[in-house]
Scaffold this motif. Sequence first.
Motif, PDB file in Angstrom:
ATOM      1  N   GLY A   1       0.782  -1.227   0.000  1.00 23.20           N
ATOM      2  CA  GLY A   1       0.000   0.000   0.000  1.00 23.20           C
ATOM      3  C   GLY A   1       0.811   1.272   0.000  1.00 23.20           C
ATOM      4  O   GLY A   1       0.272   2.339  -0.182  1.00 23.20           O
ATOM      5  N   THR A   2       2.115   1.196   0.207  1.00 31.96           N
ATOM      6  CA  THR A   2       2.918   2.407   0.171  1.00 31.96           C
ATOM      7  C   THR A   2       3.006   2.889  -1.269  1.00 31.96           C
ATOM      8  O   THR A   2       3.118   2.092  -2.192  1.00 31.96           O
ATOM      9  N   ASP A   3       2.922   4.178  -1.462  1.00 29.60           N
ATOM     10  CA  ASP A   3       2.936   4.727  -2.814  1.00 29.60           C
ATOM     11  C   ASP A   3       4.247   5.451  -3.085  1.00 29.60           C
ATOM     12  O   ASP A   3       4.342   6.298  -3.947  1.00 29.60           O
ATOM     13  N   GLU A   4       5.269   5.107  -2.331  1.00 27.45           N
ATOM     14  CA  GLU A   4       6.564   5.742  -2.544  1.00 27.45           C
ATOM     15  C   GLU A   4       7.227   5.137  -3.765  1.00 27.45           C
ATOM     16  O   GLU A   4       7.130   3.946  -4.011  1.00 27.45           O
ATOM     17  N   ASP A   5       7.917   5.983  -4.509  1.00 24.71           N
ATOM     18  CA  ASP A   5       8.617   5.490  -5.677  1.00 24.71           C
ATOM     19  C   ASP A   5       9.926   4.848  -5.245  1.00 24.71           C
ATOM     20  O   ASP A   5      10.361   4.980  -4.125  1.00 24.71           O
ATOM     21  N   SER A   6      10.542   4.167  -6.153  1.00 25.66           N
ATOM     22  CA  SER A   6      11.755   3.422  -5.866  1.00 25.66           C
ATOM     23  C   SER A   6      12.759   3.664  -6.970  1.00 25.66           C
ATOM     24  O   SER A   6      12.398   3.944  -8.106  1.00 25.66           O
ATOM     25  N   PHE A   7      14.030   3.550  -6.649  1.00 26.76           N
ATOM     26  CA  PHE A   7      15.073   3.650  -7.659  1.00 26.76           C
ATOM     27  C   PHE A   7      15.411   2.278  -8.225  1.00 26.76           C
ATOM     28  O   PHE A   7      16.272   2.147  -9.065  1.00 26.76           O
ATOM     29  N   LEU A   8      14.742   1.254  -7.739  1.00 26.13           N
ATOM     30  CA  LEU A   8      14.983  -0.093  -8.230  1.00 26.13           C
ATOM     31  C   LEU A   8      14.256  -0.304  -9.556  1.00 26.13           C
ATOM     32  O   LEU A   8      13.419   0.498  -9.959  1.00 26.13           O
TER      33      LEU A   8
ATOM     34  N   LEU B   1      -0.520   8.394 -15.385  1.00 25.62           N
ATOM     35  CA  LEU B   1       0.052   8.533 -16.720  1.00 25.62           C
ATOM     36  C   LEU B   1      -0.548   7.533 -17.701  1.00 25.62           C
ATOM     37  O   LEU B   1      -0.754   7.840 -18.876  1.00 25.62           O
ATOM     38  N   CYS B   2      -0.858   6.341 -17.217  1.00 24.88           N
ATOM     39  CA  CYS B   2      -1.320   5.260 -18.093  1.00 24.88           C
ATOM     40  C   CYS B   2      -2.837   5.116 -18.131  1.00 24.88           C
ATOM     41  O   CYS B   2      -3.356   4.087 -18.569  1.00 24.88           O
ATOM     42  N   SER B   3      -3.549   6.138 -17.680  1.00 27.17           N
ATOM     43  CA  SER B   3      -5.010   6.082 -17.775  1.00 27.17           C
ATOM     44  C   SER B   3      -5.606   7.433 -18.161  1.00 27.17           C
ATOM     45  O   SER B   3      -6.775   7.686 -17.928  1.00 27.17           O
ATOM     46  N   GLU B   4      -4.791   8.277 -18.777  1.00 33.43           N
ATOM     47  CA  GLU B   4      -5.258   9.592 -19.226  1.00 33.43           C
ATOM     48  C   GLU B   4      -5.813   9.513 -20.651  1.00 33.43           C
ATOM     49  O   GLU B   4      -5.385   8.678 -21.446  1.00 33.43           O
ATOM     50  N   GLY B   5      -6.724  10.406 -20.967  1.00 35.36           N
ATOM     51  CA  GLY B   5      -7.223  10.546 -22.337  1.00 35.36           C
ATOM     52  C   GLY B   5      -7.793   9.261 -22.891  1.00 35.36           C
ATOM     53  O   GLY B   5      -8.691   8.651 -22.307  1.00 35.36           O
ATOM     54  N   ALA B   6      -7.250   8.815 -24.013  1.00 39.79           N
ATOM     55  CA  ALA B   6      -7.735   7.600 -24.680  1.00 39.79           C
ATOM     56  C   ALA B   6      -7.564   6.359 -23.811  1.00 39.79           C
ATOM     57  O   ALA B   6      -8.205   5.343 -24.066  1.00 39.79           O
ATOM     58  N   LEU B   7      -6.722   6.450 -22.788  1.00 38.97           N
ATOM     59  CA  LEU B   7      -6.464   5.297 -21.919  1.00 38.97           C
ATOM     60  C   LEU B   7      -7.382   5.260 -20.696  1.00 38.97           C
ATOM     61  O   LEU B   7      -7.260   4.359 -19.860  1.00 38.97           O
ATOM     62  N   ALA B   8      -8.311   6.211 -20.609  1.00 33.04           N
ATOM     63  CA  ALA B   8      -9.251   6.218 -19.481  1.00 33.04           C
ATOM     64  C   ALA B   8     -10.016   4.906 -19.451  1.00 33.04           C
ATOM     65  O   ALA B   8     -10.548   4.459 -20.467  1.00 33.04           O
ATOM     66  N   GLY B   9     -10.030   4.260 -18.317  1.00 34.85           N
ATOM     67  CA  GLY B   9     -10.730   2.997 -18.161  1.00 34.85           C
ATOM     68  C   GLY B   9      -9.806   1.803 -18.019  1.00 34.85           C
ATOM     69  O   GLY B   9     -10.246   0.715 -17.640  1.00 34.85           O
ATOM     70  N   VAL B  10      -8.498   1.977 -18.355  1.00 35.50           N
ATOM     71  CA  VAL B  10      -7.544   0.884 -18.130  1.00 35.50           C
ATOM     72  C   VAL B  10      -7.557   0.556 -16.641  1.00 35.50           C
ATOM     73  O   VAL B  10      -7.514   1.444 -15.795  1.00 35.50           O
ATOM     74  N   ARG B  11      -7.665  -0.729 -16.332  1.00 36.07           N
ATOM     75  CA  ARG B  11      -7.728  -1.169 -14.926  1.00 36.07           C
ATOM     76  C   ARG B  11      -6.351  -1.618 -14.452  1.00 36.07           C
ATOM     77  O   ARG B  11      -5.603  -2.222 -15.204  1.00 36.07           O
ATOM     78  N   PHE B  12      -6.043  -1.326 -13.199  1.00 38.08           N
ATOM     79  CA  PHE B  12      -4.811  -1.783 -12.567  1.00 38.08           C
ATOM     80  C   PHE B  12      -5.192  -2.677 -11.404  1.00 38.08           C
ATOM     81  O   PHE B  12      -6.014  -2.313 -10.567  1.00 38.08           O
ATOM     82  N   ARG B  13      -4.609  -3.870 -11.373  1.00 39.94           N
ATOM     83  CA  ARG B  13      -4.883  -4.838 -10.315  1.00 39.94           C
ATOM     84  C   ARG B  13      -3.554  -5.204  -9.662  1.00 39.94           C
ATOM     85  O   ARG B  13      -2.608  -5.607 -10.341  1.00 39.94           O
ATOM     86  N   TYR B  14      -3.517  -5.053  -8.343  1.00 43.26           N
ATOM     87  CA  TYR B  14      -2.254  -5.228  -7.630  1.00 43.26           C
ATOM     88  C   TYR B  14      -2.516  -5.501  -6.159  1.00 43.26           C
ATOM     89  O   TYR B  14      -3.659  -5.709  -5.742  1.00 43.26           O
ATOM     90  N   ASN B  15      -1.470  -5.477  -5.351  1.00 42.93           N
ATOM     91  CA  ASN B  15      -1.559  -5.726  -3.917  1.00 42.93           C
ATOM     92  C   ASN B  15      -2.148  -4.498  -3.231  1.00 42.93           C
ATOM     93  O   ASN B  15      -1.427  -3.667  -2.693  1.00 42.93           O
ATOM     94  N   ASP B  16      -3.440  -4.392  -3.260  1.00 34.98           N
ATOM     95  CA  ASP B  16      -4.190  -3.269  -2.692  1.00 34.98           C
ATOM     96  C   ASP B  16      -5.194  -3.859  -1.698  1.00 34.98           C
ATOM     97  O   ASP B  16      -6.409  -3.704  -1.862  1.00 34.98           O
ATOM     98  N   GLN B  17      -4.684  -4.562  -0.696  1.00 42.59           N
ATOM     99  CA  GLN B  17      -5.534  -5.320   0.227  1.00 42.59           C
ATOM    100  C   GLN B  17      -6.641  -4.456   0.811  1.00 42.59           C
ATOM    101  O   GLN B  17      -6.389  -3.433   1.414  1.00 42.59           O
ATOM    102  N   GLY B  18      -7.872  -4.875   0.549  1.00 43.23           N
ATOM    103  CA  GLY B  18      -9.043  -4.152   1.024  1.00 43.23           C
ATOM    104  C   GLY B  18      -9.404  -2.949   0.172  1.00 43.23           C
ATOM    105  O   GLY B  18     -10.400  -2.287   0.427  1.00 43.23           O
ATOM    106  N   GLY B  19      -8.603  -2.655  -0.850  1.00 39.79           N
ATOM    107  CA  GLY B  19      -8.855  -1.492  -1.695  1.00 39.79           C
ATOM    108  C   GLY B  19      -9.566  -1.860  -2.983  1.00 39.79           C
ATOM    109  O   GLY B  19      -9.734  -3.045  -3.308  1.00 39.79           O
ATOM    110  N   PRO B  20      -9.953  -0.864  -3.757  1.00 47.13           N
ATOM    111  CA  PRO B  20     -10.720  -1.110  -4.985  1.00 47.13           C
ATOM    112  C   PRO B  20      -9.926  -1.749  -6.114  1.00 47.13           C
ATOM    113  O   PRO B  20     -10.513  -2.292  -7.048  1.00 47.13           O
TER     114      PRO B  20
END
Length: 195
Positions: free
Chosen positions: A14-21, A63-82
Motif C-alpha cells: 500500500g505504500t505509494d513511494e517510488d523506488s530507484f529499483l 500517466l497510463c489512464s489519461e485521455g484515450a487510456l481512461a478505463g484501463v484497470r490496474f490490479r495489484y496488492n491493494d488489500q481491502g482497496g478497490p
Amino acid sequence: MAIKANMNGIGTNGTDEDSFLSYTTPVLLRALLHLLVQDAGVLAVDIAVYDACRIFPGHLRELCSEGALAGVRFRYNDQGGPNDVASDEAASLVWSADVVGDANVVPTCVSEADHLINLESFKGHSYGLTLCGKNHFGSLVNSSRLRPPEAAGIHRYVSGQTMGMHTVLVDLLSNQLLGAKTTLWEGERPSTVSS
C-alpha cells in the motif's frame, strides 16, 4: 486483455513511494497501451494491467489512464482497496514436480482475458537469465500477498543446476492461462546511466 507488468522493484503493502529499483517503465507501458487502444482497437476498459504482489504507484496509474487510456484497470496488492487483485479459485497452477508449499491460483483478470502480454523488465538476478519466465511469479496468488513464490516453495526450482532438473519456469510458460494465452513477450533493457 491482461498485461503482466514487472513491479518487483517498487514499494509494497500500500505504500505509494517510488523506488530507484528496476520496474516496468511508465513511459513504455503508456506507449504499449496507446498501441493497443489507438492502433489495435482494443477498448481501454478491456485492459487490465496487473502484478499480484506489488503495487502500481499513483503517478504510473495516472500517466497510463489519461485521455484515450481512461478505463484501463490496474490490479495489484491493494488489500481491502478497490484495485486489489482478485484470485480465481478455480484457476489453479499445477507443478510438474513435487513442490511443497501453498496452492496457487491466477488472478481473475488473467483467467478472464483472451490474451496476455508479458512485459518484463530485464535485470540481473542470482538465478541467471530467466527473461520473461520469472515475471509470472507476480501471477501467483496464495496465502502470501508480498512473497507468493516463497509461500509456494518454488524459488529453489527456478533454474536447475544440471541438465534435466525441474524448473517451474517451464510449468508457468506451459500453463494454459499464462503461457498459452501470451500473445506478446516484451522485455525492456535496463537503462544505463553515464557520468
